[in-house]
Each structure stands twice: as structure tokens, then as C-alpha cells.
Motif scaffolding. Structure first.
Motif, PDB file in Angstrom:
ATOM      1  N   TYR A 125      12.008 -10.958  19.098  1.00 57.87           N
ATOM      2  CA  TYR A 125      12.383 -10.994  20.512  1.00 57.87           C
ATOM      3  C   TYR A 125      11.226 -10.512  21.374  1.00 57.87           C
ATOM      4  O   TYR A 125      10.878 -11.126  22.388  1.00 57.87           O
ATOM      5  N   PHE A 126      10.599  -9.404  20.972  1.00 58.28           N
ATOM      6  CA  PHE A 126       9.508  -8.844  21.762  1.00 58.28           C
ATOM      7  C   PHE A 126       8.307  -9.780  21.790  1.00 58.28           C
ATOM      8  O   PHE A 126       7.664  -9.939  22.828  1.00 58.28           O
ATOM      9  N   GLN A 127       7.982 -10.411  20.655  1.00 54.99           N
ATOM     10  CA  GLN A 127       6.865 -11.350  20.629  1.00 54.99           C
ATOM     11  C   GLN A 127       7.149 -12.568  21.498  1.00 54.99           C
ATOM     12  O   GLN A 127       6.270 -13.094  22.164  1.00 54.99           O
ATOM     13  N   GLN A 128       8.399 -13.020  21.467  1.00 53.29           N
ATOM     14  CA  GLN A 128       8.774 -14.200  22.234  1.00 53.29           C
ATOM     15  C   GLN A 128       8.543 -13.998  23.725  1.00 53.29           C
ATOM     16  O   GLN A 128       8.106 -14.894  24.431  1.00 53.29           O
ATOM     17  N   TYR A 129       8.803 -12.785  24.208  1.00 48.34           N
ATOM     18  CA  TYR A 129       8.714 -12.530  25.647  1.00 48.34           C
ATOM     19  C   TYR A 129       7.589 -11.577  26.013  1.00 48.34           C
ATOM     20  O   TYR A 129       7.516 -11.109  27.148  1.00 48.34           O
ATOM     21  N   GLY A 130       6.700 -11.290  25.064  1.00 49.95           N
ATOM     22  CA  GLY A 130       5.538 -10.475  25.365  1.00 49.95           C
ATOM     23  C   GLY A 130       5.865  -9.056  25.776  1.00 49.95           C
ATOM     24  O   GLY A 130       5.146  -8.451  26.578  1.00 49.95           O
ATOM     25  N   VAL A 131       6.933  -8.498  25.249  1.00 46.54           N
ATOM     26  CA  VAL A 131       7.339  -7.137  25.599  1.00 46.54           C
ATOM     27  C   VAL A 131       6.493  -6.142  24.807  1.00 46.54           C
ATOM     28  O   VAL A 131       6.267  -6.308  23.612  1.00 46.54           O
ATOM     29  N   ARG A 174      18.854   5.245  15.883  1.00 44.73           N
ATOM     30  CA  ARG A 174      19.192   5.848  17.168  1.00 44.73           C
ATOM     31  C   ARG A 174      18.112   5.584  18.210  1.00 44.73           C
ATOM     32  O   ARG A 174      18.178   6.104  19.309  1.00 44.73           O
ATOM     33  N   SER A 175      17.106   4.772  17.861  1.00 44.01           N
ATOM     34  CA  SER A 175      15.924   4.647  18.702  1.00 44.01           C
ATOM     35  C   SER A 175      16.076   3.651  19.844  1.00 44.01           C
ATOM     36  O   SER A 175      15.138   3.439  20.594  1.00 44.01           O
ATOM     37  N   VAL A 176      17.216   2.984  19.971  1.00 42.57           N
ATOM     38  CA  VAL A 176      17.443   2.027  21.054  1.00 42.57           C
ATOM     39  C   VAL A 176      18.486   2.596  22.011  1.00 42.57           C
ATOM     40  O   VAL A 176      19.620   2.870  21.612  1.00 42.57           O
ATOM     41  N   LEU A 177      18.085   2.781  23.264  1.00 38.93           N
ATOM     42  CA  LEU A 177      18.979   3.357  24.275  1.00 38.93           C
ATOM     43  C   LEU A 177      19.877   2.300  24.897  1.00 38.93           C
ATOM     44  O   LEU A 177      21.089   2.489  25.008  1.00 38.93           O
ATOM     45  N   THR A 178      19.278   1.181  25.319  1.00 43.12           N
ATOM     46  CA  THR A 178      20.064   0.096  25.919  1.00 43.12           C
ATOM     47  C   THR A 178      19.530  -1.248  25.434  1.00 43.12           C
ATOM     48  O   THR A 178      18.359  -1.389  25.091  1.00 43.12           O
ATOM     49  N   VAL A 179      20.405  -2.241  25.422  1.00 43.62           N
ATOM     50  CA  VAL A 179      20.052  -3.616  25.075  1.00 43.62           C
ATOM     51  C   VAL A 179      20.481  -4.504  26.233  1.00 43.62           C
ATOM     52  O   VAL A 179      21.668  -4.562  26.563  1.00 43.62           O
ATOM     53  N   CYS A 180      19.496  -5.159  26.857  1.00 40.46           N
ATOM     54  CA  CYS A 180      19.793  -6.065  27.971  1.00 40.46           C
ATOM     55  C   CYS A 180      20.657  -5.375  29.025  1.00 40.46           C
ATOM     56  O   CYS A 180      21.604  -5.967  29.566  1.00 40.46           O
ATOM     57  N   GLY A 181      20.365  -4.112  29.286  1.00 41.71           N
ATOM     58  CA  GLY A 181      21.048  -3.359  30.329  1.00 41.71           C
ATOM     59  C   GLY A 181      22.325  -2.666  29.914  1.00 41.71           C
ATOM     60  O   GLY A 181      22.939  -1.975  30.725  1.00 41.71           O
ATOM     61  N   GLY A 220      15.426  -7.577  29.414  1.00 40.27           N
ATOM     62  CA  GLY A 220      15.864  -8.963  29.438  1.00 40.27           C
ATOM     63  C   GLY A 220      17.373  -9.070  29.539  1.00 40.27           C
ATOM     64  O   GLY A 220      18.069  -8.126  29.926  1.00 40.27           O
ATOM     65  N   GLY A 221      17.882 -10.229  29.171  1.00 43.69           N
ATOM     66  CA  GLY A 221      19.315 -10.461  29.246  1.00 43.69           C
ATOM     67  C   GLY A 221      19.798 -11.245  28.055  1.00 43.69           C
ATOM     68  O   GLY A 221      19.033 -11.617  27.157  1.00 43.69           O
ATOM     69  N   ALA A 222      21.090 -11.521  28.035  1.00 44.65           N
ATOM     70  CA  ALA A 222      21.690 -12.238  26.917  1.00 44.65           C
ATOM     71  C   ALA A 222      21.101 -13.635  26.764  1.00 44.65           C
ATOM     72  O   ALA A 222      20.984 -14.140  25.640  1.00 44.65           O
ATOM     73  N   MET A 226      19.560 -14.894  23.230  1.00 42.70           N
ATOM     74  CA  MET A 226      20.167 -16.044  22.577  1.00 42.70           C
ATOM     75  C   MET A 226      19.132 -17.131  22.291  1.00 42.70           C
ATOM     76  O   MET A 226      19.134 -17.754  21.221  1.00 42.70           O
ATOM     77  N   LEU A 227      18.212 -17.360  23.229  1.00 43.45           N
ATOM     78  CA  LEU A 227      17.167 -18.360  22.994  1.00 43.45           C
ATOM     79  C   LEU A 227      16.263 -17.932  21.844  1.00 43.45           C
ATOM     80  O   LEU A 227      15.933 -18.738  20.963  1.00 43.45           O
ATOM     81  N   ALA A 228      15.868 -16.655  21.821  1.00 47.40           N
ATOM     82  CA  ALA A 228      15.023 -16.154  20.739  1.00 47.40           C
ATOM     83  C   ALA A 228      15.727 -16.291  19.393  1.00 47.40           C
ATOM     84  O   ALA A 228      15.081 -16.540  18.374  1.00 47.40           O
ATOM     85  N   TYR A 229      17.045 -16.138  19.392  1.00 46.90           N
ATOM     86  CA  TYR A 229      17.809 -16.248  18.146  1.00 46.90           C
ATOM     87  C   TYR A 229      17.756 -17.675  17.590  1.00 46.90           C
ATOM     88  O   TYR A 229      17.563 -17.888  16.387  1.00 46.90           O
ATOM     89  N   TYR A 230      17.920 -18.684  18.447  1.00 51.52           N
ATOM     90  CA  TYR A 230      18.062 -20.055  17.969  1.00 51.52           C
ATOM     91  C   TYR A 230      16.740 -20.786  17.752  1.00 51.52           C
ATOM     92  O   TYR A 230      16.693 -21.775  17.005  1.00 51.52           O
ATOM     93  N   LEU A 231      15.654 -20.346  18.376  1.00 53.06           N
ATOM     94  CA  LEU A 231      14.397 -21.074  18.261  1.00 53.06           C
ATOM     95  C   LEU A 231      13.940 -21.288  16.808  1.00 53.06           C
ATOM     96  O   LEU A 231      13.506 -22.394  16.456  1.00 53.06           O
ATOM     97  N   PRO A 232      14.017 -20.273  15.936  1.00 49.60           N
ATOM     98  CA  PRO A 232      13.595 -20.532  14.547  1.00 49.60           C
ATOM     99  C   PRO A 232      14.437 -21.597  13.848  1.00 49.60           C
ATOM    100  O   PRO A 232      13.915 -22.364  13.033  1.00 49.60           O
TER     101      PRO A 232
END
Length: 327
Positions: A125-131, A174-181, A220-222, A226-232
């Protein structure tokens, strides 16, 4: 391609410290090579961005999925064991097999026990959007369930799980505080291990509640997730030979004939992913996918909850009696 469904594996699992009513105690997972191959697509780190990587990400998946017929066996009791070849690998090679199994089995556990339909690797996901992110202490996987986002840290061990691993795994999960807000509904760590060298695989899952003070925010958002999930899936299908089964015109399928595997996706999702990737038509992407999934006859078409299909033809390979029953 596959006349009969692949034989099922069984793996025992134990859970610790999950919230009341979510999952408690332990049990057995029942799954097959289709489930493992599907999980290896979903959890792969290689992105599906062909503008930068060509078909390399699809070849990388073919490399990982070939681990199943090479190194995985089903014993007389239905347990997932390792082949004799796997047990003769050197340590570094066996670590790679264990890593891939840990990722895949975490995805299988999350789908079957927590109804997580779209679990993908944070790095992809991070590579896909350059995060950009700081440090290495972060969970491996995240995905959406009916109750909200789930974060998972996956580990694979070629022997028994070491005593200090649980503490390290809890810090990462425990290292992720929020996902897509949104605050994750659940965060867990999952370890796939082989306590007995020639014995069956076991899973341990942990869910401590406390979050790290410097926890990561996945932006980012859902739609983006979702796009990052399906591209492969789209990349892999495009690399394979086009195939259409009788009565299956609703699917787009890539066939890797001699390898004994084919990957399919609902045609409407395939086309929506193409529009999202090529035309940057992202408005309402996630909702469009959810509408398709709600309306499609997933069970009738033999699809996973995400609208994909992975068929494997390795019954002889995983049933070869090249393992020991001395356990």
C-alpha cells in the motif's frame, strides 16, 4: 481444470487475550491449497504497478506460490506438514518458506475467523502511493472486516515459537494508530510454527489492547486501499493465458497451465480496477466494489468473499509421502 476440490488441511490454533465475544480459546482451521495460494496473492509485498515494475510482481507471486507443491504436504491425519525437501533446506532458505507461510496463514486465519475479506501488506500500500514512514516497527497487514479495520502482524517459525516472540509481536501489532482515518477495530499478532520438526503446523494469535505512543497512521481512504488490494490480481491475470470456463463468462481468468494454477476475478471488478488504475477514476471505487460483491453469486461461482478465484491442481504433490509420521 480441477475436477475435485483440493483435499483440506487442518491446523490447530490457540488464541490469547482477544476481546470477549470475538474469538476465544482455540480450535482447528480447515483450508486447502486454493486458500493458501489466494492468501499469497493478497499478502505479497510486491505492488501491481506495471508502469514501474512490469510483470515482475506477478512473477514474484509465481515464485512464492510454487512453495506450496515444493514444500507443503498433507499427512495421513490431514495436518499441514513440510516436505522432506523443505526439511533439508539450509537455514536461510527455510526462513523464507516460514515467512511466506506465516503471512499466508495469518490471512487465512483472519478471513475464516474474523471475516476479513481484503487483507493486504502495508508495504504494498505504501509503495503504491509513495507513503513514507519512520522506523521499522510496524504491523505487516491490514484489511477490512464487517466490524472495521483489522491490523495484523504475521510471523513464521520453522521450529517452536520462541518465548520472547510474543512480546516483540505485540509491540509491532500495536504500531498502527489509525487506518484511513479510523481506529482499528482489532489488532492481532499471528505466528505459524512447527513445534515438532516432522509434525503439523500450529498457529498462535495474540490481541493485547494497548497502543504504542508513536503508533503509525496509515493515510488515504478505503478507495486507495481497495485499489492496492486488487491490482496484483489484475497483473497476475493479465500475465497468464486467457481462459473462460463454460458458464463462467462473469469471470476474467489467467491460466498458468503447467504450473497447475489459475487466477480469476469478477469481470466487473476487473474492469473497475482498470479504470481506477489507468484513468484515475477513483470516485466511489470502494463502494462500487462492495455493490458488485453484494450482488454477485459468489458461492455459485466458487469465489472468495473478495470476488476472486484461485484454483490449484496439486493433489499429487501435496500428498506425496515424503514426510515422517514419527510424532
Amino acid at each position: 481444470m480441477v475436477a475435485l476440490p483440493p483435499p483440506a488441511f487442518e491446523a490447530r490454533y490457540r488464541t490469547y487475550a482477544f476481546p470477549t465475544g470475538v474469538i476465544n480459546g482455540g480450535g482447528k482451521l480447515s483450508f486447502n491449497t486454493d486458500d493458501l495460494a489466494h492468501a499469497l496473492v493478497a499478502t505479497g509485498r510486491a505492488p501491481g504497478d506495471r508502469s514501474r515494475y512490469g510483470a515482475a510482481s506477478a512473477y514474484e507471486w509465481l515464485h512464492r506460490v510454487s512453495l506450496i507443491p515444493a514444500y507443503i504436504r498433507r499427512n495421513y491425519h490431514g495436518r499441514l506438514t513440510r516436505s522432506r525437501l523443505a526439511l533439508e533446506l539450509d537455514r536461510s532458505e527455510l526462513v523464507g518458506v516460514s515467512y511466506a507461510l506465516g503471512q499466508a496463514m495469518t490471512a487465512v486465519f483472519c478471513r475464516m475467523e474474523l471475516a476479513v475479506s481484503h487483507l493486504l501488506h502495508v508495504d504494498r500500500y505504501f509503495q503504491q502511493y509513495g507513503v513514507q514512514f519512520n522506523g521499522r516497527k510496524r504491523a505487516d497487514l491490514f484489511g477490512l472486516s464487517p466490524n472495521g479495520w483489522v491490523v495484523a502482524e504475521a510471523k513464521g517459525r520453522s521450529r517452536t515459537m520462541e518465548s520472547e516472540l510474543r512480546g516483540k509481536l505485540e509491540l509491532q501489532k500495536r504500531s498502527v494508530l489509525t487506518v484511513c482515518g479510523a481506529v482499528p477495530w482489532l489488532a492481532l499478532g499471528c505466528v505459524a510454527s512447527f513445534p515438532i520438526r516432522d509434525g503439523g503446523m500450529e498457529l498462535d494469535a495474540f490481541d493485547p489492547e494497548k497502543a504504542e505512543p508513536d503508533a503509525l497512521v496509515i493515510p488515504g481512504g478505503a478507495d486507495d486501499a481497495m485499489l492496492a488490494y486488487y491490482l496484483p490480481f489484475v497483473t497476475i491475470i493479465d500475465l497468464g493465458a486467457s481462459a473462460t470456463d463454460v458458464g463462467q463468462q462473469q469471470l476474467v481468468v489467467g491460466d498458468f497451465g503447467p504450473l497447475g494454477v489459475r487466477v480469476g476475478l469478477l469481470r466487473s471488478i476487473y474492469q473497475r480496477v482498470q479504470r481506477g488504475a489507468q484513468e484515475r477514476d477513483m470516485a466511489g471505487f470502494s463502494e462500487d466494489i462492495q455493490v458488485v460483491l453484494r450482488e454477485a453469486p459468489l458461492a455459485e461461482l466458487g469465489l472468495f468473499p473478495d470476488g476472486t478465484r484461485v484454483d490449484t491442481n496439486w493433489p499429487d504433490a501435496v500428498s506425496v509421502q515424503d514426510w515422517s509420521e514419527d510424532f
